[in-house]
Design an enzyme around this catalytic site. Sequence first.
Site, PDB file in Angstrom:
ATOM      1  N   TYR A   6      -3.451  -8.314  14.558  1.00 56.07           N
ATOM      2  CA  TYR A   6      -4.684  -8.341  15.368  1.00 56.07           C
ATOM      3  C   TYR A   6      -5.541  -9.591  15.144  1.00 56.07           C
ATOM      4  O   TYR A   6      -6.625  -9.717  15.731  1.00 56.07           O
ATOM      5  CB  TYR A   6      -5.497  -7.063  15.149  1.00 56.07           C
ATOM      6  CG  TYR A   6      -4.959  -5.854  15.905  1.00 56.07           C
ATOM      7  CD1 TYR A   6      -3.861  -5.950  16.759  1.00 56.07           C
ATOM      8  CD2 TYR A   6      -5.572  -4.609  15.786  1.00 56.07           C
ATOM      9  CE1 TYR A   6      -3.377  -4.845  17.450  1.00 56.07           C
ATOM     10  CE2 TYR A   6      -5.094  -3.494  16.489  1.00 56.07           C
ATOM     11  CZ  TYR A   6      -3.997  -3.621  17.315  1.00 56.07           C
ATOM     12  OH  TYR A   6      -3.537  -2.526  18.005  1.00 56.07           O
ATOM     13  N   THR A  23      -6.389  -8.051  10.069  1.00 58.27           N
ATOM     14  CA  THR A  23      -6.189  -9.476   9.737  1.00 58.27           C
ATOM     15  C   THR A  23      -4.722  -9.923   9.823  1.00 58.27           C
ATOM     16  O   THR A  23      -4.394 -11.044   9.427  1.00 58.27           O
ATOM     17  CB  THR A  23      -6.755  -9.825   8.340  1.00 58.27           C
ATOM     18  OG1 THR A  23      -6.007  -9.131   7.335  1.00 58.27           O
ATOM     19  CG2 THR A  23      -8.213  -9.453   8.231  1.00 58.27           C
ATOM     20  N   GLY A  24      -3.860  -9.054  10.356  1.00 58.45           N
ATOM     21  CA  GLY A  24      -2.462  -9.436  10.568  1.00 58.45           C
ATOM     22  C   GLY A  24      -2.216  -9.655  12.051  1.00 58.45           C
ATOM     23  O   GLY A  24      -2.726 -10.616  12.645  1.00 58.45           O
ATOM     24  N   ASP A  53       1.420  -0.643   9.416  1.00 59.27           N
ATOM     25  CA  ASP A  53       1.690   0.582  10.179  1.00 59.27           C
ATOM     26  C   ASP A  53       3.183   0.931  10.110  1.00 59.27           C
ATOM     27  O   ASP A  53       3.564   2.076   9.770  1.00 59.27           O
ATOM     28  CB  ASP A  53       1.249   0.335  11.630  1.00 59.27           C
ATOM     29  CG  ASP A  53       1.166   1.597  12.469  1.00 59.27           C
ATOM     30  OD1 ASP A  53       1.279   2.697  11.914  1.00 59.27           O
ATOM     31  OD2 ASP A  53       0.971   1.458  13.700  1.00 59.27           O
ATOM     32  N   ILE A 104       0.818  -1.218   0.000  1.00 61.09           N
ATOM     33  CA  ILE A 104       0.000   0.000   0.000  1.00 61.09           C
ATOM     34  C   ILE A 104       0.853   1.271   0.000  1.00 61.09           C
ATOM     35  O   ILE A 104       0.399   2.319  -0.450  1.00 61.09           O
ATOM     36  CB  ILE A 104      -1.003  -0.024   1.177  1.00 61.09           C
ATOM     37  CG1 ILE A 104      -2.177   0.905   0.912  1.00 61.09           C
ATOM     38  CG2 ILE A 104      -0.326   0.296   2.501  1.00 61.09           C
ATOM     39  CD1 ILE A 104      -3.374   0.670   1.822  1.00 61.09           C
TER      40      ILE A 104
END
Length: 178
Positions: free
Chosen positions: A131, A128-129, A40, A17
């Site tokens: 977390y 979905t990683g 992040d 991204i």
Amino acid sequence: MKIKYKNTDIYLLLGNITEIKADAIVNAANSSLMGGGGVDGAIHRAGGSVIHEQCIKIAKTSGGCPAGEAVITDGGSLPSKYVIHTVGPVYRGSGNNEAELLSLCYINSMTLADSRDIRHIAFPSISTGIYSYPVSLAAPIAVNTVKDYLSSHPDSGISTVGFILFDNKTYSEYEKIL
Ligand code: AR6
């Protein structure tokens, strides 16, 4: 893959991204807004210190960003102008409001985008990683929430929504739903 929904293009892309040139990319942040791993970490590294400095300011004035909410910073040296930081739920086996909080991430990110006249927004697969939200459960929430937002906001200026997916399994779950 790309579809047209209510005059908006919704596309899926396998990729990173931080390389996307949108008006805003969305970050799967944590409540401190101080950066972390996964997408992040990649966004903070690629965007440079501007993003971190603006996150510090926001965290000082508002105490951070609770799960389900979203805040916005500049994109720094990223190809996208803005970064919308949203905080997904940590998946603990459902029953902790996870689905509603995940849905709110998409709604609040799109609402913030509309308030800044952002036309092209690109999302990662939030939660979905690290977390641990199962992608088979998160993908329908992501896609259907985006569609519901577009249906219920016919005046939305968002003309393009991307899902930038980092691996084949994630891509194929989103593809099934879209
Ligand atoms: N581009 C697109 N997707 C990516 C990229 C990338 N460069 N890097 C990873 N992904 P995650 P979360 C995918 O863990 O589950 C951080 O430490 C990844 O493969 O980034 O919401 C935050 O600070 C997965 O499919 O976010 C929080 O503490 C998806 O992005 C926590 O992780 C989301 O994985 C948030 O965890």
